[in-house]
Design a protein around this motif. Structure first.
Motif, PDB file in Angstrom:
ATOM      1  N   GLU A  16      66.069   3.368 134.477  1.00 47.25           N
ATOM      2  CA  GLU A  16      65.573   3.491 133.102  1.00 47.25           C
ATOM      3  C   GLU A  16      65.835   2.197 132.327  1.00 47.25           C
ATOM      4  OE1 GLU A  16      67.235   6.740 130.807  1.00 47.25           O
ATOM      5  OE2 GLU A  16      65.846   6.386 129.130  1.00 47.25           O
ATOM      6  N   ALA A  17      66.978   1.576 132.591  1.00 47.76           N
ATOM      7  CA  ALA A  17      67.304   0.328 131.880  1.00 47.76           C
ATOM      8  C   ALA A  17      66.324  -0.781 132.252  1.00 47.76           C
ATOM      9  CB  ALA A  17      68.739  -0.092 132.208  1.00 47.76           C
ATOM     10  N   ASP A  67      67.636   7.582 120.349  1.00 46.82           N
ATOM     11  CA  ASP A  67      67.965   8.593 121.362  1.00 46.82           C
ATOM     12  C   ASP A  67      69.348   8.284 121.962  1.00 46.82           C
ATOM     13  OD1 ASP A  67      68.060  10.197 123.635  1.00 46.82           O
ATOM     14  OD2 ASP A  67      66.247   9.405 124.551  1.00 46.82           O
ATOM     15  N   ARG A  76      63.172  -0.271 133.375  1.00 46.03           N
ATOM     16  CA  ARG A  76      61.888   0.142 132.787  1.00 46.03           C
ATOM     17  C   ARG A  76      61.824  -0.170 131.298  1.00 46.03           C
ATOM     18  NH1 ARG A  76      62.521   5.169 134.964  1.00 46.03           N
ATOM     19  NH2 ARG A  76      62.904   6.195 132.983  1.00 46.03           N
ATOM     20  N   SER A  77      62.960  -0.071 130.633  1.00 46.11           N
ATOM     21  CA  SER A  77      62.993  -0.233 129.174  1.00 46.11           C
ATOM     22  C   SER A  77      63.186  -1.672 128.740  1.00 46.11           C
ATOM     23  CB  SER A  77      64.147   0.579 128.583  1.00 46.11           C
ATOM     24  OG  SER A  77      64.219   1.841 129.152  1.00 46.11           O
ATOM     25  N   SER A 129      62.761   4.189 119.143  1.00 44.25           N
ATOM     26  CA  SER A 129      62.861   5.582 119.557  1.00 44.25           C
ATOM     27  C   SER A 129      63.956   5.756 120.620  1.00 44.25           C
ATOM     28  CB  SER A 129      61.503   6.038 120.101  1.00 44.25           C
ATOM     29  OG  SER A 129      61.530   7.412 120.342  1.00 44.25           O
ATOM     30  N   LYS A 130      63.948   4.885 121.635  1.00 42.37           N
ATOM     31  CA  LYS A 130      64.950   5.015 122.691  1.00 42.37           C
ATOM     32  C   LYS A 130      66.339   4.624 122.175  1.00 42.37           C
ATOM     33  CE  LYS A 130      63.575   4.356 127.062  1.00 42.37           C
ATOM     34  NZ  LYS A 130      63.809   5.616 127.808  1.00 42.37           N
ATOM     35  N   LEU A 168      65.943  -3.470 129.235  1.00 38.40           N
ATOM     36  CA  LEU A 168      67.340  -3.812 128.944  1.00 38.40           C
ATOM     37  C   LEU A 168      67.894  -4.741 130.021  1.00 38.40           C
ATOM     38  CD1 LEU A 168      69.926  -3.375 127.254  1.00 38.40           C
ATOM     39  CD2 LEU A 168      70.348  -1.298 128.575  1.00 38.40           C
ATOM     40  N   THR A 180      68.319  -1.870 119.917  1.00 39.34           N
ATOM     41  CA  THR A 180      67.025  -1.595 119.285  1.00 39.34           C
ATOM     42  C   THR A 180      66.015  -2.701 119.602  1.00 39.34           C
ATOM     43  OG1 THR A 180      68.215  -0.448 117.559  1.00 39.34           O
ATOM     44  CG2 THR A 180      65.918  -0.963 117.109  1.00 39.34           C
ATOM     45  N   VAL A 209      65.112  -2.141 123.526  1.00 35.92           N
ATOM     46  CA  VAL A 209      64.400  -0.954 124.032  1.00 35.92           C
ATOM     47  C   VAL A 209      63.520  -0.281 122.982  1.00 35.92           C
ATOM     48  CG1 VAL A 209      66.263  -0.539 125.707  1.00 35.92           C
ATOM     49  CG2 VAL A 209      66.247   0.757 123.553  1.00 35.92           C
ATOM     50  N   MET A 254      72.083   5.786 130.202  1.00 34.49           N
ATOM     51  CA  MET A 254      70.814   5.390 130.808  1.00 34.49           C
ATOM     52  C   MET A 254      71.138   4.825 132.186  1.00 34.49           C
ATOM     53  SD  MET A 254      68.484   2.348 129.252  1.00 34.49           S
ATOM     54  CE  MET A 254      67.913   2.874 127.679  1.00 34.49           C
TER      55      MET A 254
END
Ligand code: CO8
Length: 262
Positions: free
Chosen positions: A174-175, A162, A177-178, A158-159, A180, A152, A155, A170
């Motif tokens: 995506e990791a 999810d 971009r987020s 919300s993600k 992580l 939390t 990221v 993921m």
């Protein structure tokens, strides 16, 4: 180097000052069991006690960093057994407590406890093959070594909801971009890239590295005002070390610094 059953520990010649710890339970995609976590605690303590080590890299195989806590070891445990044994926390605490930087080099699956272990490290560098997830919901449980809290923070709500409520994975893009993971490399070059980064850290003043690590960690644990005050105190205290004199003199004299950790 000590011999382990579930780990391979190396001091790679091409990365001076780096301890490379490889999780090695290929038959179970490096699932974290009691033996592995006890050995991990031992290997981290040894790396921490070794003045030659300035940075630690924790990795797995091409297929899996770690596919989670060992479900087969856990499945029949009672509440009382889980509570009494404080299952897994010794290994987790060893990672959290370590004062030297730990880089997680993740290729393949980092799921459940594997994702949590990677998030306990100081940074995650991923192969383009990496897959992160907290699939505990599929087993009727929840993350148990920090996943709900750390994911939390990395990221956002919300993600994290999810990922944790659907149990989906993921990928590396995506990791990154987020937030992580800090960087992504092609899978076949991952270890060389991470070792080069770790060697760069290991060549710095170990005192400055430890204080910088403590300060970034404090950003997660305290208010902005308190964190900034702590930073100022530690910044001032760095002027007590030879390494500050050497680092600044080297800049002025246009040469490379040689840090001694004093
Ligand atoms: N535990 C035990 N064994 C595992 C695990 C695991 N987490 N993951 C894989 N294995 C084993 C498989 O059982 C299999 O063994 P065998 O050959 O004897 O059947 C072997 O590894 C290879 O796995 P697969 O055949 O399943 O390989 P695939 O490529 O088909 O699938 C997957 C790979 C998708 C990663 C799949 O193995 C999988 O879904 N694994 C489980 C992932 C998972 O659910 N992880 C979360 C576990 S729970 C957890 O981590 C909670 C942490 C908190 C604990 C805190 C306590 C206080």
């Amino acid at each position: 180097m000590a011999a382990y059953q579930t780990l391979i520990v190396e001091a790679p010649e091409r990365a001076p000052g780096v301890a490379l710890i490889r999780l090695n339970r290929p038959e179970a995609l490096n699932a974290l069991n009691t033996a592995l976590l006890a050995e991990l605690a031992e290997a981290l303590a040894a790396a921490e006690a070794d003045d030659q080590v300035g940075c630690i890299v924790l990795t797995g195989s091409a297929k899996a960093f770690a596919a989670g806590a060992d479900i087969k070891e856990m499945s029949d445990k009672t509440y009382a057994q889980m509570f009494k044994a404080d299952f897994f926390t010794a290994g987790a605490r060893a990672v959290e407590r370590c004062r030297k930087p730990i880089i997680a080099a993740v290729a393949g699956y980092a799921l459940g406890g594997g994702c949590e272990l990677a998030m306990m490290c100081d940074m995650i560098i991923a192969a383009d093959s990496a897959k992160f997830g907290q699939p505990e919901i599929n087993l009727g449980v929840a993350p148990g070594i920090g996943g709900t809290q750390r994911l939390t923070r990395f990221v956002g709500k919300s993600k994290a909801m999810d990922m944790i409520l659907t149990g989906r994975m993921m990928d590396a893009a995506e990791a990154e971009r987020s937030g992580l993971v800090s960087r992504v490399f092609p899978a076949d070059g991952l270890i060389d890239e991470v070792l080069a980064i770790a060697a760069k850290i290991a060549a710095q003043s170990p005192l400055a590295v430890a204080m910088n690590k403590e300060l970034v960690q404090a950003a997660y644990e305290t208010t902005l005002t308190t964190g900034v005050a702590l930073e100022r105190r530690l910044f001032h205290s760095l002027f007590a070390f030879d390494d500050q004199k050497e680092g600044m003199a080297a800049f002025v004299e246009k040469r490379k610094p040689t840090f001694t950790g004093t």
